[in-house]
Design a protein around this motif. Structure first.
Motif, mmCIF file in Angstrom:
data_model
loop_
_atom_site.group_PDB
_atom_site.id
_atom_site.type_symbol
_atom_site.label_atom_id
_atom_site.label_comp_id
_atom_site.label_asym_id
_atom_site.label_seq_id
_atom_site.Cartn_x
_atom_site.Cartn_y
_atom_site.Cartn_z
ATOM 1 N N LYS A 81 0.860 -1.182 0.000
ATOM 2 C CA LYS A 81 0.000 0.000 0.000
ATOM 3 C C LYS A 81 0.893 1.228 0.000
ATOM 4 N N TRP A 119 -2.862 0.674 -3.782
ATOM 5 C CA TRP A 119 -2.066 -0.546 -3.834
ATOM 6 C C TRP A 119 -1.241 -0.540 -5.116
ATOM 7 N N GLU A 130 2.040 -2.849 -7.318
ATOM 8 C CA GLU A 130 2.920 -4.012 -7.419
ATOM 9 C C GLU A 130 3.650 -3.967 -8.757
ATOM 10 N N GLU A 187 0.264 -4.584 4.521
ATOM 11 C CA GLU A 187 0.252 -3.334 3.758
ATOM 12 C C GLU A 187 1.666 -2.883 3.416
ATOM 13 N N PRO A 228 -4.140 -7.675 -3.932
ATOM 14 C CA PRO A 228 -5.140 -6.651 -4.276
ATOM 15 C C PRO A 228 -5.859 -6.932 -5.590
#
Length: 339
Positions: free
Chosen positions: A209, A223, A225, A264, A288
């Motif tokens: 996060k 979020w 990645e 997170e 997520p």
């Protein structure tokens, strides 16, 4: 690098930047000579006390060049001697004092930033690494994670318009079994507060996060990645709250606030799966994309909730006590056996 030659090169770079002004008539040749003299004099002041043996012959060239510029700018001998004394006794010491204060403040700020990012191992000797005569410096930091995995970090520092070093980029390479598995260049302006552990989590394929400032200047979270096609940001409308997911999965044990904080932060967290009084060692990480948690067994293998429940049931059956059936006892009465 030879810092004397670097001083000449940096002037050439600056001269190229000023060349359009010279052609446009905004400045003249004398002003350019004056700027060049000030640049080389300051380089001479900086290097005088720290010159290396291999640089000493080049210092002679530097001083000769300074003398030629002084003669061009100040043909009058008395004026030239006055300006030379002024530079040696007044301007030079004032410049060095200002540089010392500025550099100390700059190093202090950088060390604090490195500490906040979990990079204190390079902060101790930062002054030795960031040579004031360089505009860009790259510091490598290699971390052996286990026998087969290593994280290589390259810290890129660059001077700003005020002459202070700023940490601009953090390049991370995850190496597994001697091969580069994943690389990403983190532009720190786009990753405020990014820590080394978070960079590792992203390189290992875990989401975290992120706190950021949106286009309207408001503080927000999302979020993020690293996927096969680069950075994957999830919009704020893509609702994914760890605490709500944990509430829907009561089998996962551990302090919920602590677990939420770790997840997170992009970590894979060890915990337990509880089913009918049985406990199984598991690991969890945020997912997520599917608004849930990824589950892994004790061997770090992906597993589902149904599989964990089945394993817990099997474990309970294996722990049930065995019932031993005893043969009826025979009693002998009056010489006869009675069942």
């Amino acid at each position: 690098m030879n810092r004397v030659l670097l001083a000449f090169k940096s002037w050439d770079d600056k001269k190229n930047e000023l060349q359009p002004l010279l052609k446009a008539g905004t400045t003249d040749e004398r002003a350019m000579l004056s700027l060049q003299l000030a640049h080389l004099q300051q380089a001479g002041h900086r290097l005088r006390q720290t010159v290396r043996p291999d640089e000493k012959p080049f210092m002679t060239l530097l001083y000769n060049h300074i003398n030629r510029l002084e003669k061009q700018l100040y043909p009058n001998l008395l004026q030239r001697l006055f300006m030379r004394l002024k530079d040696r006794l007044v301007d030079g010491p004032a410049y060095l004092e200002q540089q010392t204060r500025q550099r100390a403040a700059n190093m202090e700020v950088l060390k604090q930033q490195l500490g906040e990012r979990g990079l204190t191992s390079v902060a101790g000797k930062l002054e030795q690494h960031l040579d004031p005569d360089h505009r860009q410096v790259c510091l490598p930091l290699d971390c052996q994670l286990n026998a087969a995995k290593r994280l290589n970090l390259d810290l890129h520092f660059e001077k700003d318009v005020y002459g202070d070093f700023q940490l601009k980029n953090l390049n991370g390479t995850l190496i597994e079994k001697g091969q580069a598995d994943r690389f990403y260049q983190f532009e720190l302006n786009d990753w405020p507060g990014l820590k080394a552990t978070q960079a590792l989590s992203l390189l290992e394929g875990r989401a975290l996060k992120q706190h950021y400032t949106d286009a309207m200047g408001h503080e927000s979270t999302r979020w993020v990645e690293l996927g096969k096609n680069g950075v994957q940001h999830y919009a704020a409308s893509h609702a994914f709250e760890i605490d709500a997911v944990l509430a829907a999965m009561p089998n996962i044990t551990r302090n919920k606030e602590e677990l939420t904080r770790y997840l997170e932060n992009g970590q894979r967290v060890s915990t337990h799966w509880k089913q009918n009084g049985q406990f199984l060692n598991i690991y969890v990480q945020a997912d997520p994309a599917n608004r849930t948690l990824k589950l892994f067994d004790a061997r770090m293998k992906p597993v589902t909730a149904e599989q964990l429940n089945q394993r817990a049931q099997q474990q309970a059956q294996n722990k049930q006590p065995e019932i031993i059936l005893k043969a009826p006892r025979r009693v002998q009465k009056n010489g006869h056996k009675v069942n």
